[in-house]
Design an enzyme around this catalytic site. Structure first.
Site, PDB file in Angstrom:
ATOM      1  N   HIS A  20      16.794 -36.536  -6.983  1.00 52.84           N
ATOM      2  CA  HIS A  20      15.934 -36.958  -5.873  1.00 52.84           C
ATOM      3  C   HIS A  20      14.503 -36.458  -6.025  1.00 52.84           C
ATOM      4  O   HIS A  20      13.810 -36.232  -5.040  1.00 52.84           O
ATOM      5  CB  HIS A  20      16.536 -36.481  -4.547  1.00 52.84           C
ATOM      6  CG  HIS A  20      17.935 -36.972  -4.345  1.00 52.84           C
ATOM      7  ND1 HIS A  20      18.221 -38.288  -4.058  1.00 52.84           N
ATOM      8  CD2 HIS A  20      19.130 -36.346  -4.457  1.00 52.84           C
ATOM      9  CE1 HIS A  20      19.536 -38.439  -3.967  1.00 52.84           C
ATOM     10  NE2 HIS A  20      20.110 -37.271  -4.211  1.00 52.84           N
ATOM     11  N   ASN A  61      -1.442   2.510   5.541  1.00 56.58           N
ATOM     12  CA  ASN A  61      -0.579   1.422   5.080  1.00 56.58           C
ATOM     13  C   ASN A  61      -0.142   0.656   6.328  1.00 56.58           C
ATOM     14  O   ASN A  61       0.408   1.254   7.246  1.00 56.58           O
ATOM     15  CB  ASN A  61       0.634   2.016   4.345  1.00 56.58           C
ATOM     16  CG  ASN A  61       1.787   1.034   4.175  1.00 56.58           C
ATOM     17  OD1 ASN A  61       2.936   1.424   4.228  1.00 56.58           O
ATOM     18  ND2 ASN A  61       1.490  -0.217   3.983  1.00 56.58           N
ATOM     19  N   GLY A  62      -0.430  -0.648   6.357  1.00 54.10           N
ATOM     20  CA  GLY A  62      -0.051  -1.448   7.525  1.00 54.10           C
ATOM     21  C   GLY A  62      -1.197  -2.357   7.923  1.00 54.10           C
ATOM     22  O   GLY A  62      -2.119  -2.593   7.146  1.00 54.10           O
ATOM     23  N   ARG A  74       3.980  -0.459  -4.807  1.00 48.76           N
ATOM     24  CA  ARG A  74       3.658  -0.950  -3.465  1.00 48.76           C
ATOM     25  C   ARG A  74       2.333  -1.715  -3.428  1.00 48.76           C
ATOM     26  O   ARG A  74       1.981  -2.295  -2.393  1.00 48.76           O
ATOM     27  CB  ARG A  74       3.576   0.222  -2.481  1.00 48.76           C
ATOM     28  CG  ARG A  74       4.840   1.051  -2.405  1.00 48.76           C
ATOM     29  CD  ARG A  74       4.656   2.215  -1.451  1.00 48.76           C
ATOM     30  NE  ARG A  74       4.540   1.754  -0.092  1.00 48.76           N
ATOM     31  CZ  ARG A  74       5.554   1.519   0.715  1.00 48.76           C
ATOM     32  NH1 ARG A  74       6.782   1.717   0.282  1.00 48.76           N
ATOM     33  NH2 ARG A  74       5.359   1.096   1.933  1.00 48.76           N
ATOM     34  N   TRP A 115      -2.751  -2.755  -1.601  1.00 46.60           N
ATOM     35  CA  TRP A 115      -2.450  -4.188  -1.738  1.00 46.60           C
ATOM     36  C   TRP A 115      -3.253  -4.842  -0.616  1.00 46.60           C
ATOM     37  O   TRP A 115      -2.947  -4.668   0.560  1.00 46.60           O
ATOM     38  CB  TRP A 115      -0.958  -4.439  -1.577  1.00 46.60           C
ATOM     39  CG  TRP A 115      -0.544  -5.839  -1.895  1.00 46.60           C
ATOM     40  CD1 TRP A 115      -0.124  -6.309  -3.109  1.00 46.60           C
ATOM     41  CD2 TRP A 115      -0.478  -6.951  -0.991  1.00 46.60           C
ATOM     42  NE1 TRP A 115       0.175  -7.645  -3.017  1.00 46.60           N
ATOM     43  CE2 TRP A 115      -0.036  -8.068  -1.732  1.00 46.60           C
ATOM     44  CE3 TRP A 115      -0.769  -7.117   0.356  1.00 46.60           C
ATOM     45  CZ2 TRP A 115       0.131  -9.321  -1.170  1.00 46.60           C
ATOM     46  CZ3 TRP A 115      -0.613  -8.373   0.934  1.00 46.60           C
ATOM     47  CH2 TRP A 115      -0.157  -9.457   0.156  1.00 46.60           C
ATOM     48  N   GLU A 164      17.137 -17.776  -8.154  1.00 51.57           N
ATOM     49  CA  GLU A 164      16.727 -16.415  -8.512  1.00 51.57           C
ATOM     50  C   GLU A 164      16.182 -16.377  -9.946  1.00 51.57           C
ATOM     51  O   GLU A 164      15.196 -15.690 -10.225  1.00 51.57           O
ATOM     52  CB  GLU A 164      17.916 -15.454  -8.325  1.00 51.57           C
ATOM     53  CG  GLU A 164      17.707 -14.028  -8.768  1.00 51.57           C
ATOM     54  CD  GLU A 164      16.540 -13.306  -8.075  1.00 51.57           C
ATOM     55  OE1 GLU A 164      15.991 -13.820  -7.088  1.00 51.57           O
ATOM     56  OE2 GLU A 164      16.165 -12.239  -8.586  1.00 51.57           O
ATOM     57  N   LYS A 169      12.414 -15.125 -10.897  1.00 51.67           N
ATOM     58  CA  LYS A 169      12.145 -14.044 -11.856  1.00 51.67           C
ATOM     59  C   LYS A 169      11.100 -14.482 -12.868  1.00 51.67           C
ATOM     60  O   LYS A 169      10.181 -13.738 -13.195  1.00 51.67           O
ATOM     61  CB  LYS A 169      13.406 -13.638 -12.633  1.00 51.67           C
ATOM     62  CG  LYS A 169      14.414 -12.751 -12.042  1.00 51.67           C
ATOM     63  CD  LYS A 169      14.017 -11.345 -11.722  1.00 51.67           C
ATOM     64  CE  LYS A 169      13.256 -11.263 -10.448  1.00 51.67           C
ATOM     65  NZ  LYS A 169      13.853 -11.183  -9.199  1.00 51.67           N
ATOM     66  N   GLU A 210       7.598 -14.765 -11.210  1.00 53.40           N
ATOM     67  CA  GLU A 210       7.014 -13.486 -10.800  1.00 53.40           C
ATOM     68  C   GLU A 210       6.348 -12.760 -11.955  1.00 53.40           C
ATOM     69  O   GLU A 210       5.272 -12.197 -11.789  1.00 53.40           O
ATOM     70  CB  GLU A 210       8.118 -12.552 -10.258  1.00 53.40           C
ATOM     71  CG  GLU A 210       8.580 -12.864  -8.865  1.00 53.40           C
ATOM     72  CD  GLU A 210       9.681 -11.914  -8.423  1.00 53.40           C
ATOM     73  OE1 GLU A 210       9.556 -11.317  -7.359  1.00 53.40           O
ATOM     74  OE2 GLU A 210      10.695 -11.765  -9.149  1.00 53.40           O
ATOM     75  N   LYS A 222       6.089  -4.571  -4.243  1.00 55.14           N
ATOM     76  CA  LYS A 222       7.539  -4.492  -4.112  1.00 55.14           C
ATOM     77  C   LYS A 222       7.986  -4.362  -2.670  1.00 55.14           C
ATOM     78  O   LYS A 222       9.053  -4.818  -2.290  1.00 55.14           O
ATOM     79  CB  LYS A 222       8.052  -3.305  -4.923  1.00 55.14           C
ATOM     80  CG  LYS A 222       9.545  -3.312  -5.055  1.00 55.14           C
ATOM     81  CD  LYS A 222      10.006  -2.610  -6.279  1.00 55.14           C
ATOM     82  CE  LYS A 222      11.494  -2.790  -6.450  1.00 55.14           C
ATOM     83  NZ  LYS A 222      11.844  -4.166  -6.811  1.00 55.14           N
ATOM     84  N   CYS A 282       0.855  -1.188   0.000  1.00 56.46           N
ATOM     85  CA  CYS A 282       0.000   0.000   0.000  1.00 56.46           C
ATOM     86  C   CYS A 282       0.895   1.242   0.000  1.00 56.46           C
ATOM     87  O   CYS A 282       1.902   1.288   0.685  1.00 56.46           O
ATOM     88  CB  CYS A 282      -0.943   0.099   1.188  1.00 56.46           C
ATOM     89  SG  CYS A 282      -2.079  -1.269   1.300  1.00 56.46           S
TER      90      CYS A 282
END
Ligand code: G6P
Length: 614
Positions: free
Chosen positions: A510, A101-102, A27, A75, A487, A491, A494, A609, A2
């Site tokens: 395995h 925000n929170g 955000r 968000w 990573e 990527k 996402e 983000k 947010c």
């Protein structure tokens, strides 16, 4: 998570708020809204589900004339993304509007108490509870808005950055923070507030980072006033913002992500500058120099981070264990506090976070400090919470990263960890002067190597067309290339929404080997290192099962070239420095696959983000 923004001044507030919301969209972007207080005291709230552009369309025919207001891009935490759950939230009587925000952890208790007093709720959010609580207190006590906000916040448990406006008062915004970021910009006859400074960087460089437990009174024509929850003035600490507007624009690239990938030679130079002497001989990290005893005597290093930063942390483990012979463990910050951590004053905890605001990483820092560990931060955002909460640290200096999928911040983090490992090795004497110099010289060359790798762009774009329609990918690597595989897979997931798994190449036997067929491409990161022979056999094992292979190899490689379907060559370099170089082609690969699939690369669905909730 947010983003909030606010303005009071002589300009049209709506234009400033919308521009600010666009900057904060990284955000969260599932709904957005504005509250405008017109000069005649009328309070208008407009909200829309979806991105900020939807809000703009919704507002196109509205009366937007106001010089004060607040806005929010969301968000979702409490309640699905919808018009009714979008912020700003009103009090029942429509007298005040709040953006937040929170997370208010005790919102249920507060809500039940307010319902018992006759309050009616119109959304499922914790924020509406705060709005109703503030107004309830104000009416009950016949007090000012500031006093009501202060009293309400004393009842609240949780994290918040809030801004509150009231009807009939176009001259005041009240803002407060606890564990969520809030920065105030002081201009000429105008003031701004936002979750970070990006919404107002072109208007002022004078900023005040609000601290936990502080309340700011932002009033037209008056100096900023900051108090704590006990109404004691805490002072206004103005700092100068080091950020330029060009860093926030796409600069001719179609997406921020592509711009940020291509910025890496420069961002890595900025990251190295002043930290390695021109001849490569000396590593100079202030955070180490100022705390030599801690780095000389520590018995263990614990790295805490989330997401991409956690992958950088894994590389930090290899780097520090190889160069400094200090045992290193790497923890997901989100699990750290629930793993019954055992730390003491002989431990150094390194917290890695691009945003410097990730709630779980901040929580891990608090625990580490309470147990007596020395806490060191690696962050990108100057003035963010993590640099302020840690005893020492290093900025990665890569400039604002706007694309939600992290690229230049990852390579910046890996670079700082490399320099940190070299710096500690130099201090503890675990590498000889010649070894440090040889690696230092190579570090100085990394930006040019990245320039070379970026020349693969056209080839990767071509290859991406072959791989775009796969539904699953496997990424494999060993040693330093294992975190790179993780990573690379992250990527792709996402931004293209293709399922991808990163695995240590040998572990493939395995389990994941059962998945291999012609439909599932395997990306293998296989530079020439001491595990090369071993990874060649892993490549053969995939090929023997009919798998399609795209391999990242060192220039001149002929063995894997003959087995893999496609190869991308990167320059020769010391093993411990390969991760930055091998991760860049993977960034480009996921970028082009996502573009081919028509995905919103910079704002992938469901992600944000900066993750400021647990
Ligand atoms: C989110 C972002 C990731 C990031 C992670 C940790 O998931 O989308 O790109 O790696 O948070 O964020 P931090 O700011 O702590 O590095």
């Amino acid at each position: 998570m947010c983003g909030i923004v606010g303005y009071i001044g002589n300009e049209n507030v709506y234009d400033i708020l919308i521009k600010g919301l666009h900057r904060l969209e990284y955000r969260g972007y599932d709904s957005a809204g504005v509250a405008l207080v017109a000069p005649d005291g009328k309070l208008s709230v407009y909200k829309a589900r979806g991105k900020v552009s939807n809000l703009e369309s919704f507002c196109a025919d509205k009366n937007l004339d106001a010089r004060a207001g607040i806005a929010h891009t969301r968000w979702a935490t409490h309640g699905e993304p919808s018009d009714k759950n979008a912020h700003p939230h009103f009090s029942e009587d429509g007298e005040i509007a709040v953006v937040h925000n929170g997370t208010i952890e005790n919102y249920k208790v507060l809500k039940d108490a307010l319902i018992a007093q006759g309050c009616k709720f119109h959304s499922e959010t914790d924020t509406e509870v705060l709005a109703q609580l503030i107004e309830y207190i104000r009416v009950e006590n016949q007090c000012s808005l500031l006093s009501a906000v202060r009293k309400a916040l004393r009842q609240v448990v949780g994290a918040y950055a809030i801004a509150v406006v009231e009807k009939n008062n176009p001259d005041t915004i009240i803002a407060a923070r606890q564990s969520s970021p809030l920065v105030i910009g002081i201009g000429e006859n105008e003031m701004f507030l936002a979750s970070d400074a990006t919404p107002f960087v072109e208007y002022t460089k004078d900023v005040v980072y609000l601290k936990d437990g502080e309340i700011a009174v932002i009033q037209r024509g008056k100096p900023l006033k900051v108090t704590n929850l006990d109404n004691v003035e805490t002072g206004v600490d103005v700092t100068t913002l080091q950020m330029s507007i060009s860093e926030l624009e796409k600069g001719g690239y179609p997406h921020f992500m592509l711009k940020e990938i291509f910025e890496q030679p420069r961002t890595l130079r900025d990251c190295i500058r002043g930290r390695v002497s021109d001849d490569g001989k000396r590593i100079n990290i202030n955070g180490i120099n100022d705390h030599k005893d801690k780095f000389l005597n520590c018995k263990r290093i614990v790295i805490v981070a989330c997401g991409t930063s956690w992958h950088a942390g894994l590389l930090g483990r290899y780097l520090i264990q190889e160069m400094c012979h200090i045992p290193v463990v790497v923890e997901y910050a989100s699990e750290f506090r629930y793993s019954y951590p055992v730390l003491d004053e002989n431990d150094i905890v390194i917290a890695i976070s691009q945003s410097g605001e990730t709630a779980d990483t901040l929580a891990a820092i608090k625990i580490a400090k309470s147990m007596g560990a020395f806490v060191f931060g690696i962050s990108n955002v100057v003035g963010s919470s993590i640099p302020r909460e840690t005893y020492a640290g290093c900025y990665i200096h890569v400039g604002p990263e706007i694309g939600v999928a992290s690229t230049k911040a990852f390579t910046g983090q890996v670079m700082v960890l490399t320099l940190l490992a070299l710096g500690i090795a130099q201090l503890r004497g675990t590498k000889s002067e010649d070894e440090i110099r040889a690696l230092g010289e190579e570090v100085l060359r990394i930006p040019s190597y990245v320039e070379e790798v970026l020349k693969l762009d056209k080839e990767i774009r071509r290859l991406s067309l072959i791989y775009t329609y796969a539904h699953n990918f496997l990424y494999l690597g060993r040693g330093y290339s294992y975190p790179v595989a993780l990573e690379g897979a992250l990527k792709l997931k996402e931004i293209s929404y293709i399922h991808a798994e990163g695995y240590p190449a040998a572990e493939m036997k395995h389990g994941p080997i059962a998945l291999i067929d012609q439909e599932m491409p395997t990306v293998i990161i296989a530079p020439q290192d001491h595990l090369y022979e071993k990874i060649v056999s892993n490549v053969q094992q995939v090929k023997a099962r009919g798998g399609n292979i795209l391999a990242i190899v060192t220039e001149g490689d002929s063995v894997i070239r003959n087995i893999a379907d496609h190869v991308l060559e990167v320059p020769v370099m010391p093993e411990c420095l390969t991760p930055i170089i091998t991760s860049v082609p993977l960034q480009l690969l996921s970028y082009y696959i996502a573009v081919n699939k028509g995905k919103d690369v910079d704002m992938p669905r469901n992600l944000a983000k900066s993750v400021t909730v647990e």
